[in-house]
Design a protein around this motif. Structure first.
Motif, PDB file in Angstrom:
ATOM      1  N   HIS A 124       7.119  75.929   0.568  1.00 54.37           N
ATOM      2  CA  HIS A 124       6.978  77.068   1.463  1.00 54.37           C
ATOM      3  C   HIS A 124       5.743  76.953   2.366  1.00 54.37           C
ATOM      4  N   LEU A 125       4.859  75.999   2.093  1.00 57.17           N
ATOM      5  CA  LEU A 125       3.724  75.754   2.985  1.00 57.17           C
ATOM      6  C   LEU A 125       4.195  75.293   4.361  1.00 57.17           C
ATOM      7  N   PHE A 126       5.419  74.764   4.425  1.00 59.93           N
ATOM      8  CA  PHE A 126       5.949  74.322   5.709  1.00 59.93           C
ATOM      9  C   PHE A 126       6.384  75.486   6.597  1.00 59.93           C
ATOM     10  N   VAL A 127       6.547  76.674   6.048  1.00 60.74           N
ATOM     11  CA  VAL A 127       6.956  77.826   6.858  1.00 60.74           C
ATOM     12  C   VAL A 127       5.894  78.163   7.905  1.00 60.74           C
ATOM     13  N   PRO A 128       4.635  78.412   7.517  1.00 60.29           N
ATOM     14  CA  PRO A 128       3.643  78.697   8.573  1.00 60.29           C
ATOM     15  C   PRO A 128       3.407  77.496   9.483  1.00 60.29           C
ATOM     16  N   LEU A 129       3.533  76.292   8.949  1.00 61.03           N
ATOM     17  CA  LEU A 129       3.379  75.105   9.799  1.00 61.03           C
ATOM     18  C   LEU A 129       4.484  75.043  10.849  1.00 61.03           C
ATOM     19  N   ALA A 130       5.712  75.371  10.449  1.00 62.02           N
ATOM     20  CA  ALA A 130       6.835  75.363  11.403  1.00 62.02           C
ATOM     21  C   ALA A 130       6.673  76.474  12.435  1.00 62.02           C
ATOM     22  N   LEU A 131       6.278  77.658  11.999  1.00 59.20           N
ATOM     23  CA  LEU A 131       6.089  78.750  12.952  1.00 59.20           C
ATOM     24  C   LEU A 131       4.952  78.439  13.927  1.00 59.20           C
ATOM     25  N   ASN A 132       3.885  77.820  13.429  1.00 56.77           N
ATOM     26  CA  ASN A 132       2.803  77.399  14.313  1.00 56.77           C
ATOM     27  C   ASN A 132       3.300  76.315  15.273  1.00 56.77           C
ATOM     28  N   GLY A 133       4.116  75.398  14.787  1.00 60.66           N
ATOM     29  CA  GLY A 133       4.683  74.363  15.645  1.00 60.66           C
ATOM     30  C   GLY A 133       5.530  74.959  16.758  1.00 60.66           C
ATOM     31  N   ALA A 134       6.306  75.990  16.431  1.00 59.63           N
ATOM     32  CA  ALA A 134       7.124  76.659  17.447  1.00 59.63           C
ATOM     33  C   ALA A 134       6.227  77.307  18.500  1.00 59.63           C
ATOM     34  N   TRP A 135       5.193  77.975  18.047  1.00 64.44           N
ATOM     35  CA  TRP A 135       4.265  78.624  18.974  1.00 64.44           C
ATOM     36  C   TRP A 135       3.576  77.587  19.854  1.00 64.44           C
ATOM     37  N   GLN A 136       3.088  76.488  19.251  1.00 64.80           N
ATOM     38  CA  GLN A 136       2.417  75.431  20.017  1.00 64.80           C
ATOM     39  C   GLN A 136       3.355  74.827  21.061  1.00 64.80           C
ATOM     40  N   THR A 137       4.600  74.626  20.675  1.00 66.75           N
ATOM     41  CA  THR A 137       5.590  74.059  21.592  1.00 66.75           C
ATOM     42  C   THR A 137       5.761  74.938  22.820  1.00 66.75           C
ATOM     43  N   ILE A 138       5.910  76.222  22.591  1.00 67.87           N
ATOM     44  CA  ILE A 138       6.109  77.161  23.704  1.00 67.87           C
ATOM     45  C   ILE A 138       4.836  77.302  24.536  1.00 67.87           C
ATOM     46  N   ALA A 139       3.699  77.457  23.862  1.00 71.35           N
ATOM     47  CA  ALA A 139       2.434  77.678  24.581  1.00 71.35           C
ATOM     48  C   ALA A 139       2.063  76.486  25.455  1.00 71.35           C
ATOM     49  N   THR A 140       2.202  75.274  24.934  1.00 73.56           N
ATOM     50  CA  THR A 140       1.835  74.094  25.724  1.00 73.56           C
ATOM     51  C   THR A 140       2.790  73.885  26.889  1.00 73.56           C
ATOM     52  N   ALA A 141       4.071  74.180  26.707  1.00 72.39           N
ATOM     53  CA  ALA A 141       5.039  74.036  27.803  1.00 72.39           C
ATOM     54  C   ALA A 141       4.745  75.050  28.901  1.00 72.39           C
ATOM     55  N   ARG A 142       4.452  76.274  28.515  1.00 72.52           N
ATOM     56  CA  ARG A 142       4.200  77.321  29.516  1.00 72.52           C
ATOM     57  C   ARG A 142       2.954  77.069  30.338  1.00 72.52           C
TER      58      ARG A 142
END
Length: 181
Positions: A124-142
């Motif tokens: 379950h440690l991968f849950v916050p890592l995945a959510l952070n990855g999603a946020w990073q993906t969107i933020a860097t693209a924008r």
């Protein structure tokens, strides 16, 4: 009247876009891992649907079924997005679909508690890592930071899909039972 000569300046070159292409080693790893996991998922699900795999109690859990429904298309889609031409309208649209699938995958994982019944486990440690990855993906693209977008996506794909994916195919887990059982 006098004749005037009109001289045209050479056309200005368009500003060079930062390349998103990943290194040959990354391409090879993503291609092999993405294809391998896609085939493993397809075979496991085909065996389960065809009745050729043993029953598993997790197959009755809504959270696990939602998790599988989101993650299975995310594996080949993510590989395809990383290996094909970037920046096109199709890439952007499918990228949004992929991020949504990954967020659904991460959130549904919060309700899967099979390793330590009724409690969170180390996976379950991968849950916050995945959510952070999603946020990073969107933020860097924008913000147009293509280099950071590339780094975030490669880490997100390999870290949030492939590492937990290995554990999903352990013999006592649902996908492992469907594939090897």
């Amino acid at each position: 009247m006098t004749a005037t000569t009109l001289t045209l300046a050479p056309a200005a070159k368009p500003a060079a876009r930062q390349s998103f292409d990943i290194s040959p080693v990354q391409r090879a790893v993503i291609g092999v891992v993405g294809a391998g996991f896609s085939v493993a998922c397809t075979v496991a699900i085909t065996r389960a649907i065809g009745g050729w795999a043993p029953a598993h109690p997790g197959a009755q859990e809504l959270a696990l079924l939602l998790h599988i429904t989101a993650v299975v298309p995310a594996v080949p889609l993510g590989a395809w997005l990383l290996l094909t031409r970037k920046g096109t309208p199709r890439h952007k649209q499918l990228g949004k679909v992929w991020v949504a699938l990954m967020v659904i995958t991460a959130l549904s994982a919060l309700f899967i508690r099979q390793i330590i019944p009724g409690s969170f486990s180390p996976i379950h440690l991968f849950v916050p890592l995945a959510l952070n990855g999603a946020w990073q993906t969107i933020a860097t693209a924008r913000r147009g930071d293509i280099a950071a977008h590339k780094r975030a996506l490669v880490r997100f794909y390999l870290g949030a899909l492939m590492i937990p994916g290995i554990f999903a195919f352990m013999p006592d887990r649902l996908m492992g039972t469907w594939l090897f059982g």
